[in-house]
Design a protein around this motif. Structure first.
Motif, mmCIF file in Angstrom:
data_model
loop_
_atom_site.group_PDB
_atom_site.id
_atom_site.type_symbol
_atom_site.label_atom_id
_atom_site.label_comp_id
_atom_site.label_asym_id
_atom_site.label_seq_id
_atom_site.Cartn_x
_atom_site.Cartn_y
_atom_site.Cartn_z
ATOM 1 N N TYR A 190 32.028 33.712 24.151
ATOM 2 C CA TYR A 190 33.270 34.051 23.439
ATOM 3 C C TYR A 190 33.790 32.722 22.913
ATOM 4 O O TYR A 190 34.321 31.933 23.703
ATOM 5 C CB TYR A 190 34.287 34.683 24.381
ATOM 6 C CG TYR A 190 33.871 36.031 24.945
ATOM 7 C CD1 TYR A 190 33.862 37.175 24.154
ATOM 8 C CD2 TYR A 190 33.499 36.149 26.284
ATOM 9 C CE1 TYR A 190 33.490 38.403 24.675
ATOM 10 C CE2 TYR A 190 33.128 37.379 26.812
ATOM 11 C CZ TYR A 190 33.131 38.491 26.004
ATOM 12 O OH TYR A 190 32.765 39.708 26.521
ATOM 13 N N PHE A 236 33.387 29.443 25.045
ATOM 14 C CA PHE A 236 33.214 29.816 26.455
ATOM 15 C C PHE A 236 31.943 30.645 26.663
ATOM 16 O O PHE A 236 31.735 31.664 26.006
ATOM 17 C CB PHE A 236 34.445 30.610 26.912
ATOM 18 C CG PHE A 236 34.323 31.191 28.284
ATOM 19 C CD1 PHE A 236 34.289 30.371 29.403
ATOM 20 C CD2 PHE A 236 34.227 32.576 28.466
ATOM 21 C CE1 PHE A 236 34.171 30.909 30.678
ATOM 22 C CE2 PHE A 236 34.105 33.123 29.729
ATOM 23 C CZ PHE A 236 34.083 32.281 30.834
ATOM 24 N N SER A 267 36.108 40.369 39.697
ATOM 25 C CA SER A 267 36.702 40.426 38.365
ATOM 26 C C SER A 267 36.370 39.155 37.571
ATOM 27 O O SER A 267 36.431 38.048 38.109
ATOM 28 C CB SER A 267 38.211 40.577 38.524
ATOM 29 O OG SER A 267 38.773 40.776 37.271
ATOM 30 N N GLY A 268 35.977 39.346 36.318
ATOM 31 C CA GLY A 268 35.737 38.201 35.441
ATOM 32 C C GLY A 268 34.352 37.587 35.539
ATOM 33 O O GLY A 268 34.081 36.560 34.917
ATOM 34 N N CYS A 269 33.443 38.205 36.300
ATOM 35 C CA CYS A 269 32.119 37.586 36.505
ATOM 36 C C CYS A 269 31.140 37.901 35.375
ATOM 37 O O CYS A 269 30.053 37.335 35.322
ATOM 38 C CB CYS A 269 31.537 37.990 37.851
ATOM 39 S SG CYS A 269 31.129 39.737 37.943
ATOM 40 N N LYS A 313 30.335 41.368 34.120
ATOM 41 C CA LYS A 313 29.681 42.684 34.181
ATOM 42 C C LYS A 313 29.847 43.457 32.867
ATOM 43 O O LYS A 313 28.878 43.926 32.276
ATOM 44 C CB LYS A 313 30.267 43.520 35.334
ATOM 45 C CG LYS A 313 30.264 42.823 36.673
ATOM 46 C CD LYS A 313 30.895 43.663 37.765
ATOM 47 C CE LYS A 313 32.372 43.981 37.600
ATOM 48 N NZ LYS A 313 33.281 42.814 37.758
ATOM 49 N N GLU A 369 33.024 50.989 35.298
ATOM 50 C CA GLU A 369 34.079 51.344 36.258
ATOM 51 C C GLU A 369 34.668 52.720 35.963
ATOM 52 O O GLU A 369 35.896 52.843 35.810
ATOM 53 C CB GLU A 369 35.191 50.293 36.238
ATOM 54 C CG GLU A 369 34.639 48.891 36.337
ATOM 55 C CD GLU A 369 35.276 48.044 37.413
ATOM 56 O OE1 GLU A 369 35.986 48.585 38.265
ATOM 57 O OE2 GLU A 369 35.030 46.832 37.402
#
Ligand SMILES: Nc1ncnc2c1ncn2[C@@H]1O[C@H](COP(=O)(O)OP(=O)(O)OP(=O)(O)O)[C@@H](O)[C@H]1O
Ligand SMILES: [Mg+2]
Length: 335
Positions: A11, A14, A36-38, A40, A158
């Motif tokens: 992104y 990043f 969270s944030g890994c 997936k 999810e």
């Protein structure tokens, strides 16, 4: 078969995914698990076609789809927020993709009814407006809408996380049944390790843009390959030098006393078995839920958790002495 080969996803500056390599077999229920944030969702979206990797390839049945359009990929996706069309009926929501493909009316009707039956949506419910449905019902419709397109691959991000605990568990078993019946290759994203363990043929544990381990639920739980995996998946005890040294002395094992030892809390035994060390501690605290008692115990200068099934005996109380047993074979250590 799905293959990710040296995939980097960025992104801007990043890098969210670094050199991802992964192979998923046809018909597999495969889960991306991690905090969270890994990365997936980022990875899943690259497969569906919403993210284009900065480098590397994604192959489906040997064909490079890295830059193919979303429509051409024939991959169904269900998001965390169901993204249904709120002003349409259940029927219209499920039929939407088929209408876009300009299928004849009676064919659409046949397919919608067939999927509704599979997913246990009644003909009454088909006529209702989606805004009138509960979260669980809406999630079912979202699933039906993806399945009716007969995708080669189903991606679920999810899909149960908005639901209450009980509904989550009941939809979870329905999902498993459905996947088994349809034999559709399914990629599932969750940060709930319990859900991952229950549903998956195999799991990839993500951490900070990398995969730490890929394996069956059994492997990941019993042979965690890193401290991160060990800690993320299930409850563990950390065993320090004094306790490791006592275990080595009693069993002749050669655990490294300069490294922390990790043991699942249920592998600390209350009954003696061959090749175990006998250890003594004092109960500091007791959590009791009817089926299990979870003790916090002080032993060898550290704290350890022990869990015991209710077998009708009185539980230990804080201040009482407790004897427990540990097999060195159950201890995991990492460099
Ligand atoms: N559109 C975006 N623009 C910039 N950074 C993003 C974007 N989407 C995700 N990221 C970053 O990429 C990393 C991975 O995000 P991703 O959404 O894949 O995580 P996740 O594992 O799905 O987390 P969660 O469990 O919270 O959904 C995070 O650091 C996130 O901040
Ligand atoms: Mg996500």
């Amino acid at each position: 078969m799905i293959e990710f080969k040296h995939v980097d996803i960025k992104y801007g500056d990043f890098t969210a995914i670094k050199d991802l390599n992964l192979t998923i077999s046809a018909g597999e229920f495969f889960t991306f698990l991690g905090p969270s944030g890994c990365g997936k969702t980022t990875t899943l979206r690259a497969l569906v076609g919403f993210n284009i990797p900065a480098s590397g390839q994604i192959l489906v049945d040997g064909k490079d789809i890295t830059r193919e359009s979303v429509e051409k990929r024939q991959i169904g996706m269900v998001f965390q927020s169901y993204a249904l069309f709120p002003t349409m009926t259940v029927y219209e929501n499920i039929a939407f993709g088929l209408k876009v493909r300009k299928l004849p009316k009676d064919e659409i009707d046949r397919q919608v009814n067939q999927v509704a039956e599979k997913i246990r949506i009644s003909s009454q419910q088909l006529k209702r407006n989606v805004a009138e449905l509960s979260g669980g019902q809406q999630q079912r419709i979202a699933l039906a809408r993806a399945i009716v397109q007969e995708p080669k691959i189903l991606c679920l991000d999810e899909p149960l996380s908005n639901l209450d605990a009980k509904l989550r568990i009941s939809l979870r078993s329905e999902l498993k049944r459905l996947q088994r019946d349809l034999k559709i290759t399914t990629l599932y994203v969750t940060h709930d390790q319990d859900e991952a363990m229950n549903l998956s043929d195999r799991i990839a544990v993500f951490n900070n843009g990398y995969i730490e381990q890929v394996g069956t639920p059994y492997d990941i739980y019993n042979h965690s390959r890193s401290e991160f995996v060990c800690d993320f998946i299930g409850d563990i005890n950390r065993l320090e030098a004094a306790m490791l040294s006592d275990i080595n002395r009693q069993t002749g094992a050669s655990l490294k006393e300069n490294l922390t030892g990790f043991i699942r809390i249920e592998r600390v035994l209350s009954l003696e078995k061959p090749h175990t060390a006998r250890l003594k501690g004092t109960v500091e605290d007791l959590e009791y839920n009817g089926m299990l008692a979870k003790y916090t115990v002080h032993a060898c200068g550290q704290t350890i958790k022990i869990v015991e099934k209710n077998d009708g005996r009185e539980f230990f109380r804080p201040g009482q002495e407790i004897i427990f047993y540990i097999s060195p074979d159950d201890i995991m250590q990492y460099q």
